[in-house]
Structure formats: structure tokens, C-alpha cells
Design a protein around this motif. Structure first.
Motif, PDB file in Angstrom:
ATOM      1  N   HIS A  18     -17.903  19.613   6.162  1.00 25.81           N
ATOM      2  CA  HIS A  18     -16.942  18.812   5.401  1.00 25.81           C
ATOM      3  C   HIS A  18     -15.647  18.695   6.227  1.00 25.81           C
ATOM      4  CE1 HIS A  18     -18.733  19.523   1.122  1.00 25.81           C
ATOM      5  NE2 HIS A  18     -19.670  19.351   2.032  1.00 25.81           N
ATOM      6  N   ILE A  19     -14.961  17.580   6.054  1.00 24.91           N
ATOM      7  CA  ILE A  19     -13.676  17.377   6.748  1.00 24.91           C
ATOM      8  C   ILE A  19     -12.595  17.281   5.686  1.00 24.91           C
ATOM      9  CG2 ILE A  19     -12.325  15.805   8.186  1.00 24.91           C
ATOM     10  CD1 ILE A  19     -14.997  14.800   9.330  1.00 24.91           C
ATOM     11  N   VAL A  20     -11.628  18.177   5.746  1.00 24.67           N
ATOM     12  CA  VAL A  20     -10.532  18.141   4.763  1.00 24.67           C
ATOM     13  C   VAL A  20      -9.326  17.498   5.437  1.00 24.67           C
ATOM     14  CG1 VAL A  20      -9.075  19.460   3.193  1.00 24.67           C
ATOM     15  CG2 VAL A  20     -11.394  20.258   3.698  1.00 24.67           C
ATOM     16  N   ALA A  21      -8.956  16.322   4.962  1.00 24.26           N
ATOM     17  CA  ALA A  21      -7.790  15.613   5.506  1.00 24.26           C
ATOM     18  C   ALA A  21      -6.672  15.708   4.476  1.00 24.26           C
ATOM     19  CB  ALA A  21      -8.132  14.158   5.773  1.00 24.26           C
ATOM     20  N   SER A  22      -5.495  16.102   4.923  1.00 24.12           N
ATOM     21  CA  SER A  22      -4.382  16.227   3.980  1.00 24.12           C
ATOM     22  C   SER A  22      -3.202  15.384   4.445  1.00 24.12           C
ATOM     23  CB  SER A  22      -3.980  17.693   3.790  1.00 24.12           C
ATOM     24  OG  SER A  22      -3.645  18.267   5.025  1.00 24.12           O
ATOM     25  N   PHE A  23      -2.512  14.806   3.478  1.00 23.79           N
ATOM     26  CA  PHE A  23      -1.426  13.869   3.760  1.00 23.79           C
ATOM     27  C   PHE A  23      -0.269  14.133   2.806  1.00 23.79           C
ATOM     28  CE2 PHE A  23      -5.548  11.924   4.349  1.00 23.79           C
ATOM     29  CZ  PHE A  23      -5.465  11.282   5.577  1.00 23.79           C
ATOM     30  N   THR A  24       0.943  13.889   3.281  1.00 16.99           N
ATOM     31  CA  THR A  24       2.053  13.776   2.326  1.00 16.99           C
ATOM     32  C   THR A  24       2.199  12.300   1.989  1.00 16.99           C
ATOM     33  OG1 THR A  24       3.573  13.691   4.193  1.00 16.99           O
ATOM     34  CG2 THR A  24       3.385  15.786   3.061  1.00 16.99           C
ATOM     35  N   VAL A  25       2.673  12.048   0.778  1.00 19.12           N
ATOM     36  CA  VAL A  25       2.898  10.668   0.362  1.00 19.12           C
ATOM     37  C   VAL A  25       4.326  10.313   0.764  1.00 19.12           C
ATOM     38  CG1 VAL A  25       2.966   9.074  -1.592  1.00 19.12           C
ATOM     39  CG2 VAL A  25       1.295  10.958  -1.562  1.00 19.12           C
ATOM     40  N   VAL A  26       4.459   9.242   1.538  1.00 20.64           N
ATOM     41  CA  VAL A  26       5.791   8.838   2.007  1.00 20.64           C
ATOM     42  C   VAL A  26       6.517   8.182   0.841  1.00 20.64           C
ATOM     43  CG1 VAL A  26       7.034   7.353   3.633  1.00 20.64           C
ATOM     44  CG2 VAL A  26       4.899   8.500   4.338  1.00 20.64           C
ATOM     45  N   LYS A  27       7.653   8.777   0.464  1.00 26.65           N
ATOM     46  CA  LYS A  27       8.430   8.224  -0.662  1.00 26.65           C
ATOM     47  C   LYS A  27       9.342   7.146  -0.111  1.00 26.65           C
ATOM     48  CE  LYS A  27       6.912  11.581  -3.409  1.00 26.65           C
ATOM     49  NZ  LYS A  27       6.103  11.520  -4.584  1.00 26.65           N
ATOM     50  N   GLU A  28       9.264   5.935  -0.691  1.00 32.94           N
ATOM     51  CA  GLU A  28      10.084   4.825  -0.138  1.00 32.94           C
ATOM     52  C   GLU A  28      11.406   4.725  -0.854  1.00 32.94           C
ATOM     53  OE1 GLU A  28       8.182   1.453   1.219  1.00 32.94           O
ATOM     54  OE2 GLU A  28       6.203   2.328   1.113  1.00 32.94           O
ATOM     55  N   PRO A  70       0.840  -1.206   0.000  1.00 33.40           N
ATOM     56  CA  PRO A  70       0.000   0.000   0.000  1.00 33.40           C
ATOM     57  C   PRO A  70       0.875   1.258   0.000  1.00 33.40           C
ATOM     58  CG  PRO A  70      -0.674  -1.541   1.725  1.00 33.40           C
ATOM     59  CD  PRO A  70       0.621  -2.065   1.167  1.00 33.40           C
ATOM     60  N   ALA A  71       0.362   2.334  -0.587  1.00 31.97           N
ATOM     61  CA  ALA A  71       1.091   3.609  -0.543  1.00 31.97           C
ATOM     62  C   ALA A  71       0.951   4.183   0.861  1.00 31.97           C
ATOM     63  CB  ALA A  71       0.509   4.572  -1.571  1.00 31.97           C
ATOM     64  N   LEU A  72       2.074   4.512   1.479  1.00 32.99           N
ATOM     65  CA  LEU A  72       2.044   5.033   2.852  1.00 32.99           C
ATOM     66  C   LEU A  72       1.888   6.545   2.843  1.00 32.99           C
ATOM     67  CD1 LEU A  72       4.759   3.339   5.053  1.00 32.99           C
ATOM     68  CD2 LEU A  72       2.282   3.367   5.357  1.00 32.99           C
ATOM     69  N   LEU A  73       1.035   7.044   3.732  1.00 35.34           N
ATOM     70  CA  LEU A  73       0.802   8.488   3.829  1.00 35.34           C
ATOM     71  C   LEU A  73       1.147   8.953   5.234  1.00 35.34           C
ATOM     72  CD1 LEU A  73      -2.736   8.645   2.152  1.00 35.34           C
ATOM     73  CD2 LEU A  73      -0.496   8.622   1.043  1.00 35.34           C
ATOM     74  N   SER A  74       1.401  10.251   5.344  1.00 37.46           N
ATOM     75  CA  SER A  74       1.651  10.834   6.661  1.00 37.46           C
ATOM     76  C   SER A  74       0.711  12.030   6.822  1.00 37.46           C
ATOM     77  CB  SER A  74       3.121  11.253   6.716  1.00 37.46           C
ATOM     78  OG  SER A  74       3.349  11.980   7.869  1.00 37.46           O
ATOM     79  N   LEU A  75      -0.049  12.034   7.899  1.00 38.25           N
ATOM     80  CA  LEU A  75      -1.066  13.083   8.085  1.00 38.25           C
ATOM     81  C   LEU A  75      -0.416  14.457   8.220  1.00 38.25           C
ATOM     82  CD1 LEU A  75      -4.122  13.677   8.599  1.00 38.25           C
ATOM     83  CD2 LEU A  75      -3.604  13.489  11.038  1.00 38.25           C
ATOM     84  N   MET A  76      -0.901  15.413   7.431  1.00 38.64           N
ATOM     85  CA  MET A  76      -0.434  16.803   7.579  1.00 38.64           C
ATOM     86  C   MET A  76      -1.411  17.579   8.446  1.00 38.64           C
ATOM     87  SD  MET A  76       1.137  18.268   4.056  1.00 38.64           S
ATOM     88  CE  MET A  76      -0.350  18.258   3.139  1.00 38.64           C
TER      89      MET A  76
END
Ligand SMILES: NC(=O)c1ccc[n+]([C@@H]2O[C@H](COP(=O)([O-])OP(=O)(O)OC[C@H]3O[C@@H](n4cnc5c(N)ncnc54)[C@H](OP(=O)(O)O)[C@@H]3O)[C@@H](O)[C@H]2O)c1
Length: 249
Positions: A239-249, A224-230
Motif C-alpha cells: 500500500h502507498i500512503v500519501a499525505s497532504f496538507t490542504v493549502v488554505k487560500e 480545485p482544492a490545492l494540496l501540498s505533499l507532506m
């Protein structure tokens, strides 16, 4: 390769549906969607004010219903030069020009607008992403309509190469507002930097209704693509705006 920052921003129900059914295009306004998801112009206004993108990215699935019949185009004499990028100087040299980039390797979309109506869209020009398999009649149509295009890939377009070509056109900051399949391809290919999802409080359900990030199933070798919550923000409209950075492996 030089690559712009790519942010994906999608509006989704709590069960991750991004439209009401496979046949519902949000472009053609549907009051049931607007009743639960709100007005799409307000979402674009949020995107423009937050990210100030040089380019937006969309797929043909946002503009054409699956298996819809498309208007045939006139036959032309074969001409290999059609498969070179078409970037007319009168458009590329426009000051402060921004791009509405649309992936359409099958050549399905017939364009009503080349510049979009409304103040919010001022300065945006179409840029179509095609492949060596795109019908030549479609490329001739785009040239007749003075619609720029770039050619990448073999059968489908090559998304990474598109980002490289956009970087060479000066694009630094792209927001993808694409549907699930294009977003899924971007995430699987590791091309997204940030993922923003604006959830609205409703459940749409369905078994084939387009959803966030639809891709082929994971193979045993894939992860799975790993994300990190911003951040996570609650808007006045619930509405709920959730933002994440994509963890680069
Ligand atoms: N709620 C929202 O924020 C939101 C946003 C956008 C759209 N939508 C809705 O979502 C639906 C459309 O979503 P969708 O998933 O059907 O369409 P989509 O995301 O536009 O995906 C289809 C497009 O992506 C291209 N594509 C997919 N995988 C690819 C890959 N691996 N490499 C290169 N190109 C690739 C396809 O190319 P090929 O033709 O070559 O396969 C096609 O052009 C519509 O109902 C629309 O209204 C909702």
C-alpha cells in the motif's frame, strides 16, 4: 470559531474507488474487498496509533445502503425540545471519552452498538449529527437509547458548526474516515487540514461506484482544492500512503 484539526484518511484503489459498488457497505465485510484492500481492523489500528484521535467522523452512507428500507419508528407527540442538543452528563463526563461522530440528518441509522466491541474502540461513544429537518421520531429514538446528538444547519447539518460544537466538547483532533460524499463536502467547504490516502494496488472501476471526494461539478467560479505533499510511504503490504496538507487560500 475554535475548530479541531481535521484529518481525512481513506483507503482507495489506484482509480480512487473506496468500495466495490454503490451497494457494497464495507461495514458488512466483503471478501473481495479484503482480498485487495486488506483487513480494515489493521487500517483502523494504523489510524489510532498514528493520530490518536479524540473523535472519528463518518457519514450515514458508511452505515446504510442508498435507498435501503429502514425500520419504521413509533409515532410520538410533537415536542420542540427534541431539537435541542442531547448530551447526557453520564456520557459527556466519562473520563477519556472519545466520540464516534456520525452525520445522519435523515435519521437512517438504527444502532446495534452505542459503545463498540473490541479493545481498539474502548472509550468511543456515538455522537449523531442531526438537523432541524431530522424526523422527531428519530430524535426520540436516540434519546430512548441514550445516544447523544447535536443539532445544526437547516435542511442538512452544518459541518462547520459541528466542528465548533465538537471543539466546545474538548475535541482537538478528528480523523474523518467518511465516504466520498461527506469527504467531498468537507474539502469543498475548506474544513480539512490534512488528507491521507492509503492506496492499494488494484483497480475497481465502475461509473457510479463511490470514490474519493465526490462533490457537485466545479462551477466556473470554483477552483480545485490545492494540496501540498507532506509524505509518501510504502507499506510492507504494497500500500502507498500519501499525505497532504490542504493549502488554505
Ligand atoms: N475505503 C474507505 O476508506 C471508506 C471509508 C468510508 C466509507 N466507505 C464506503 O463508502 C461508501 C459510502 O460513501 P458515500 O459517499 O455514499 O457516503 P458518505 O460519505 O457517508 O456521505 C453521505 C453522508 O454525508 C452527508 N453529507 C454529504 N454532503 C453533505 C453536505 N454538503 N453537508 C452536510 N452533510 C453532507 C449526507 O447527508 P444527507 O443525508 O443530508 O445527504 C450523508 O449523511 C460506502 O460504500 C462505504 O462502505 C469507504
Amino acid at each position: 470559531m475554535d475548530k479541531p484539526k481535521v484529518i481525512s484518511y481513506t483507503l482507495a484503489s489506484i482509480d480512487g474507488r473506496i468500495t466495490l459498488s454503490p451497494e457494497t457497505l464495507l461495514l458488512i465485510e466483503d471478501e473481495r474487498w479484503e482480498a485487495v484492500a486488506g483487513n480494515s481492523a489493521e487500517v483502523y489500528a494504523r489510524i489510532f496509533s498514528k493520530f490518536k484521535p479524540d473523535a472519528l467522523l463518518e457519514g450515514s452512507g458508511s452505515l446504510v445502503i442508498p435507498n435501503a428500507s429502514v425500520e419504521p419508528l413509533p409515532a410520538i407527540d410533537p415536542d420542540p425540545s427534541l431539537y435541542q442538543d442531547y448530551l447526557p452528563a453520564e456520557i459527556t463526563s466519562t473520563p477519556d471519552r472519545k466520540w464516534m461522530v456520525v452525520v445522519d440528518a435523515k435519521g437512517l441509522v438504527r444502532w446495534m452498538y452505542k459503545e463498540f466491541p473490541g479493545d481498539i474502540w474502548a472509550g468511543f461513544y456515538l455522537l449523531i449529527c442531526v438537523s432541524p429537518q431530522t424526523p422527531p421520531t428519530y430524535l426520540a429514538y436516540l434519546r430512548r437509547e441514550l445516544i447523544p446528538y447535536i443539532v445544526t444547519g437547516t435542511d442538512r447539518v452544518d459541518l462547520e458548526q459541528i466542528l465548533g460544537k465538537l471543539a466546545s466538547l474538548g475535541v482537538r483532533n478528528i480523523v474523518s474516515t467518511a465516504g466520498g460524499r461527506l469527504s467531498g463536502a468537507l474539502v469543498r467547504q475548506g474544513l480539512l487540514d490534512e488528507i491521507w490516502v492509503e492506496y492499494f494496488p488494484a483497480i475497481i472501476g465502475g461509473t457510479t461506484t463511490p470514490s474519493l471526494f465526490s462533490t457537485p461539478n466545479l462551477t466556473p467560479e470554483e477552483k480545485p482544492a490545492l494540496l501540498s505533499l507532506m509524505d509518501c510511504q510504502i507499506l510492507p503490504n504494497q500500500h502507498i500512503v500519501a499525505s497532504f496538507t490542504v493549502v488554505k487560500e
